[in-house]
Every structure is written in C-alpha cells, then in structure tokens.
Design a protein around this motif. Structure first.
Motif, mmCIF file in Angstrom:
data_model
loop_
_atom_site.group_PDB
_atom_site.id
_atom_site.type_symbol
_atom_site.label_atom_id
_atom_site.label_comp_id
_atom_site.label_asym_id
_atom_site.label_seq_id
_atom_site.Cartn_x
_atom_site.Cartn_y
_atom_site.Cartn_z
ATOM 1 N N MET A 125 0.828 -1.209 0.000
ATOM 2 C CA MET A 125 0.000 0.000 0.000
ATOM 3 C C MET A 125 0.865 1.263 0.000
ATOM 4 N N MET A 126 2.002 1.225 0.691
ATOM 5 C CA MET A 126 2.916 2.369 0.662
ATOM 6 C C MET A 126 3.463 2.580 -0.744
ATOM 7 N N GLY A 127 3.625 1.497 -1.479
ATOM 8 C CA GLY A 127 4.041 1.618 -2.875
ATOM 9 C C GLY A 127 3.012 2.347 -3.709
ATOM 10 N N TYR A 128 1.724 2.052 -3.472
ATOM 11 C CA TYR A 128 0.663 2.748 -4.214
ATOM 12 C C TYR A 128 0.595 4.218 -3.825
ATOM 13 N N VAL A 129 0.744 4.510 -2.537
ATOM 14 C CA VAL A 129 0.712 5.906 -2.088
ATOM 15 C C VAL A 129 1.897 6.669 -2.681
ATOM 16 N N GLY A 130 3.068 6.044 -2.689
ATOM 17 C CA GLY A 130 4.228 6.675 -3.299
ATOM 18 C C GLY A 130 4.035 6.910 -4.782
ATOM 19 N N PHE A 131 3.384 5.976 -5.458
ATOM 20 C CA PHE A 131 3.081 6.116 -6.881
ATOM 21 C C PHE A 131 2.183 7.317 -7.132
ATOM 22 N N VAL A 132 1.139 7.462 -6.337
ATOM 23 C CA VAL A 132 0.198 8.573 -6.521
ATOM 24 C C VAL A 132 0.865 9.909 -6.220
ATOM 25 N N PHE A 133 1.613 9.985 -5.118
ATOM 26 C CA PHE A 133 2.272 11.242 -4.768
ATOM 27 C C PHE A 133 3.347 11.623 -5.786
#
Length: 104
Positions: free
Chosen positions: A46-54
């Motif tokens: 999930m941190m990977g997805y948040v990093g992707f969006v940011f």
C-alpha cells in the motif's frame, strides 16, 4: 477500449519496475516468514501505491491534461492501473503463503 488500454500502459509504464520491486519485496517477506509477514507485506504494498500517486501528482502534474483531454479521468486511470496490479499481487501472495506452508 483500445485507446484506454494504450493510454493506461503509457501512464503505468514508468512505474512498472517500481511496483514490481514493492511486490517482490513483499513476496520475499511472505516466502521467508509465512503468513505472519502479511501484516508487514500488505502495508508495504500500500505504501508503494501511495508513493506512486504522490510521485505522479508532484512530478508529472502537467501530463494529467493529456489524459483528461483524451477523455479519461484521473481517478479511473489510477484505479485501472492499481487494481490489476493488486489482483496479481494477491494471487502471488496466496501462492507464496501456500508454498511456505507446504515446504516449511
């Protein structure tokens, strides 16, 4: 639909290795530690997805106009790029937990 797939691939292509690295690290945790590591592996993904969006929002904000002019909303673009990746990750996570329990 073909236009959407092409645009989705263009949107997702720069982050393919980024998502694969987070998936690989999470699956390594699952293979080495078993199902108990799912507590760490899922938030890591999930941190990977948040990093992707940011990262996409901060560094490539001008590209949004290209996709919006093509008729694709940004919410749909993020969903279409993250849901197949998460489904594949879930399948591989279940398989790796099964392998760990079977051969441990």
């Amino acid at each position: 639909m073909q236009k959407t797939r092409t645009l989705l691939f263009q949107f997702y292509k720069p982050f393919l290795y980024y998502h694969l690295s987070f998936s690989g690290l999470s699956l390594y945790l699952l293979l080495s530690q078993g199902a108990i590591a799912f507590i760490l592996a899922l938030p890591l993904k999930m941190m990977g997805y948040v990093g992707f969006v940011f990262y996409q929002h901060y560094f490539h904000q001008r590209e949004y106009f290209y996709y919006r002019n093509a008729g694709i909303s940004m919410r749909r673009l993020y969903l279409y790029s993250c849901i197949p990746d998460f489904c594949l990750y879930s399948l591989l996570a279940c398989l790796s937990i099964f392998i760990h329990n079977r051969y441990a």
